[in-house]
Enzyme design. Structure first.
Site, PDB file in Angstrom:
ATOM      1  N   PHE A 136     -13.452  -3.666  -0.151  1.00  0.00           N
ATOM      2  CA  PHE A 136     -14.246  -2.913  -1.132  1.00  0.00           C
ATOM      3  C   PHE A 136     -15.746  -2.995  -0.833  1.00  0.00           C
ATOM      4  CE2 PHE A 136     -10.732  -3.680  -4.497  1.00  0.00           C
ATOM      5  CZ  PHE A 136      -9.988  -2.637  -3.978  1.00  0.00           C
ATOM      6  N   GLY A 176     -17.642  -0.553  -3.721  1.00  0.00           N
ATOM      7  CA  GLY A 176     -18.490  -1.127  -4.748  1.00  0.00           C
ATOM      8  C   GLY A 176     -17.738  -1.310  -6.056  1.00  0.00           C
ATOM      9  N   TYR A 213       0.862  -1.183   0.000  1.00  0.00           N
ATOM     10  CA  TYR A 213       0.000   0.000   0.000  1.00  0.00           C
ATOM     11  C   TYR A 213       0.907   1.245   0.000  1.00  0.00           C
ATOM     12  CZ  TYR A 213      -4.185  -2.709   1.355  1.00  0.00           C
ATOM     13  OH  TYR A 213      -5.249  -3.573   1.406  1.00  0.00           O
TER      14      TYR A 213
END
Length: 301
Positions: free
Chosen positions: A217, A221, A69
């Protein structure tokens, strides 16, 4: 609903192995920029640090992160270390290993089993810890995860990892891992706007076996790594209006209503959004609202 001083314990708690966490946690992916990885503009470091410290004030004690990340200027693990070390005694930090990005931020060859120790040690170094509370093996489309998971099980025996999980898997992969070492959590893509029958089956299996299910998520979405979608179905909007809540809060609440073993790790780089996300744990959907939203989920692809 108001998000004023609603804390993460409003959603209740669950155990990741021996570690108790509030069911509303925090996903670190969005700490680095306006979208995940190198897809957006780098974040303001001070603001990201403030978000993490605010999360702790609001009772968040479960942070999901990974060494991969990072954006051009920011590393989620470095920000977590700077913001929270020395870490609160009840803080649980979960990391994922397997995928690999090079120094340019490009995705490269996933780790081989013998390389996973290096992935774990890199997370330890960046976070400034001598062990990781929780490590997920992120499956990278391999048919069998036995060799990779076995390598992590050895690191668990060596004391570098306390608990193990699996990510982006099917039920057969979960069973394969369980034959090697205990699995306390499963992490797959799952949410109101995204349905995969194999993941629905995993939610059920985890509930029956007392394993945590931690979807990613769930709020974004269809937006995925690029960020939350701004398009919502009318059913979601109607439920949001009924509770004076945001559509994102409804998405998180629906996720938590799928079972006491289901956790939420919404991420943000915005302090106001953080408070809103945490407050979602206090939103109680009616049976009728759940039925309508479940029907919407059943239609999703």
């Amino acid at each position: 609903m108001t998000s004023h001083m609603i804390t993460a314990d409003a959603a209740g708690s669950w155990k990741l192995g021996a570690l108790t966490v509030n069911r509303i946690g925090f996903g670190a992916m969005r700490l680095t920029g306006s979208a995940a990885f190198h897809l957006g503009t780098p974040s303001d470091r001070g603001r990201s640090i403030a978000v993490l410290r605010k999360a702790v004030e609001l009772g968040v004690n479960h942070i999901d992160t990974a060494a991969f990340y990072f954006s051009q200027l920011r590393s989620a693990n470095e920000i977590i270390n700077s913001a929270l070390a020395p870490y609160p005694d009840d803080m649980v930090i979960a990391a994922k290993v397997g995928p690999y990005r090079d120094y340019h931020g490009d995705w490269s060859t996933p780790a081989r089993p013998e390389q996973l120790r290096g992935h774990v040690e890199e997370n330890l170094r960046q976070l400034g810890r001598d062990h990781l509370d929780m490590v997920y093996l992120r499956r990278m489309e391999q048919d069998s995860i036995a060799e990779h998971f076995g390598a992590l099980a050895e690191l668990r025996e060596a004391g570098l990892i306390r608990h193990l999980g699996v990510s982006d898997v099917e039920p057969r992969h979960l069973a394969e891992a369980q034959a090697i070492a205990p699995v306390v959590s499963v992490q797959n893509r799952y949410g109101l706007g995204h349905r995969a029958p194999v993941t629905d089956e995993l939610v059920r299996i985890c509930r029956e076996q007392g394993i945590a299910f931690v979807p990613f998520f769930a709020v974004a979405g269809s937006g995925g790594a690029k960020g939350a979608s701004t398009t919502y179905d009318e059913e979601v909007l109607a439920v949001a209006r009924a509770h004076d809540a945001s559509p994102s809060q409804v998405r998180i609440a629906w996720t938590l209503h799928q079972g006491p073993h289901v956790l939420a790790i919404p991420g943000t780089g915005n302090p106001d959004h953080l408070a809103e996300n945490v407050a979602s744990g206090a939103l109680r959907l009616t049976a009728d609202e759940l039925e309508r939203l479940n029907a919407l989920h059943s239609k999703a692809g």
